[in-house]
Design an enzyme around this catalytic site. Structure first.
Site, PDB file in Angstrom:
ATOM      1  N   CYS A 140      20.360 -26.444 -23.438  1.00  0.00           N
ATOM      2  CA  CYS A 140      20.694 -27.241 -22.253  1.00  0.00           C
ATOM      3  C   CYS A 140      21.914 -26.719 -21.498  1.00  0.00           C
ATOM      4  O   CYS A 140      22.061 -26.985 -20.304  1.00  0.00           O
ATOM      5  CB  CYS A 140      20.940 -28.699 -22.660  1.00  0.00           C
ATOM      6  SG  CYS A 140      19.470 -29.540 -23.317  1.00  0.00           S
ATOM      7  N   VAL A 141      22.798 -26.005 -22.166  1.00  0.00           N
ATOM      8  CA  VAL A 141      24.012 -25.524 -21.495  1.00  0.00           C
ATOM      9  C   VAL A 141      23.750 -24.302 -20.621  1.00  0.00           C
ATOM     10  O   VAL A 141      24.589 -23.918 -19.811  1.00  0.00           O
ATOM     11  CB  VAL A 141      25.104 -25.189 -22.537  1.00  0.00           C
ATOM     12  CG1 VAL A 141      24.893 -23.807 -23.143  1.00  0.00           C
ATOM     13  CG2 VAL A 141      26.497 -25.284 -21.941  1.00  0.00           C
TER      14      VAL A 141
END
Length: 361
Positions: A140-141
């Site tokens: 997700c980052v």
């Protein structure tokens, strides 16, 4: 300073209400009535209204689906979605594929060699000397990290054009017969989508209309002792989700210090930021971001809207939030923004933005 010149998102044509997805995925994950009741509660409380699925509804019911088939499906669909997102971002920037000097591609929901960016470059007519850097494992980052890494490149190549591409087809990673809490929660959150960001170096930006903010600074953080909090465990059936409530705990313990630390270096405070863009990792994650930073009511409305309409699309979500923010809001010269996300590690990436003269005009 490098500048964001164009952002666009692309989605599979099929979008289903959350209630329909619950009844689709629930029986695939568990045949335990108690666990099925829990699935319905978790999905109903997720704040997700609908999500895109890359394949037709009935495709997911096939009990013979395996990692090979899912990954081959990923490769074909990823190139198509990436092309749509990239063309949209280039159009907004007023550029063409041959203008691009550097490509970062990221995904954590499928693998390919040649990588998807190579397949896309051949299809769209990127130059044969284009530099490429595929990234895997950031989860997700990676949308925020991708902006930061393209920014790093453009700081050293101010006359060039960089491109970030994210494709996440999370529905292809759903694990059959896995009624662990992590898989139950993930089945109610994650959706499919793609996004692309065109960035230009400071010298290249001088000759272009202003369509987005400058990147002022970035910060990366890797938090010790959080390895088991978030991620994927590869298995013969594909990527098994690792997802715990510890993500919010990491935010509560660390995130405000990292944001304040970055802002302090620029003689800024939280109250100086006009535009907030947070990765919509889930209701508790967004609430923890707001609480940790003491944000005013409504500061993360675009993130909540993205999550409701698309679900959590892993690395593509924060880029969708960026695209929606640029589309929905008006900006004045000197307005400041902060874009951030968390991913496996646990790690964080924070990007400080500033709108230059003529932004939004």
């Amino acid at each position: 300073m490098p500048r964001i010149a164009g952002v666009a998102a692309a989605f599979p044509p099929r979008s289903y209400p959350q209630s329909e997805i619950t009844e689709l995925l629930g029986p695939i994950i568990t045949n335990n009535p108690t666990k099925m009741a829990l699935v319905r509660r978790l999905h109903a409380n997720s704040k997700v209204d609908r999500r895109h699925l890359v394949m037709p509804y009935d495709w997911y019911k096939d009990s013979d689906l395996n990692f090979t088939l899912a990954n081959n499906t990923f490769i074909v669909a990823a190139v198509d979605l990436a092309e749509e997102a990239v063309q949209g971002a280039l159009d907004k920037a007023g550029l063409v594929p041959s203008d691009v000097d550097f490509i970062v591609f990221t995904s954590v929901t499928g693998i390919s060699a040649p990588s998807v960016d190579a397949l896309l470059a051949l299809r769209m007519g990127f130059r044969s000397d284009v530099k490429r850097m595929p990234m895997f494992g950031l989860g997700c980052v990676a949308g925020a990290a991708g902006i930061a890494r393209v920014n790093d490149y453009l700081c050293g190549h101010p006359g060039e054009v960089g491109l970030l591409i994210s494709v996440e087809l999370c529905s292809l990673t759903v694990q059959r017969g896995d009624d662990s809490m992590g898989n139950l929660v993930a089945s109610g959150l994650f959706g499919d989508g793609s996004a692309a960001v065109v960035m230009v170096g400071a010298e290249r930006a001088r000759g272009m209309p202003v369509t987005g903010p400058d990147v002022i600074d970035t910060r990366s953080r890797l938090y010790p002792g959080t390895r088991e909090v978030l991620g994927f465990n590869p298995s013969e059936s594909g990527f098994r989700i690792v997802l715990t409530a510890g993500v919010a705990d990491v935010i509560d313990e660390h995130f405000d210090n990292d944001v304040v630390g970055l802002l302090t270096e620029h003689r800024l405070g939280v109250s100086d930021i006009e535009v907030w863009m947070a990765h919509p990792g889930g209701p508790r994650v967004l609430n923890s971001f707001s609480s940790a930073l003491g944000l005013p009511e409504g500061a993360l409305d675009v993130s909540w809207k993205s999550m409701a309409e698309k679900g959590n699309m892993s690395s593509a979500s924060i880029l969708h939030v960026l695209a929606e923010t640029l589309e929905l809001q008006r900006f004045g010269q000197g307005d400041l923004g902060l874009l951030f996300a968390l991913g496996p590690g646990v790690c964080a990436e924070i990007v400080l933005l500033k709108w230059p003269e003529a932004a939004g005009q």
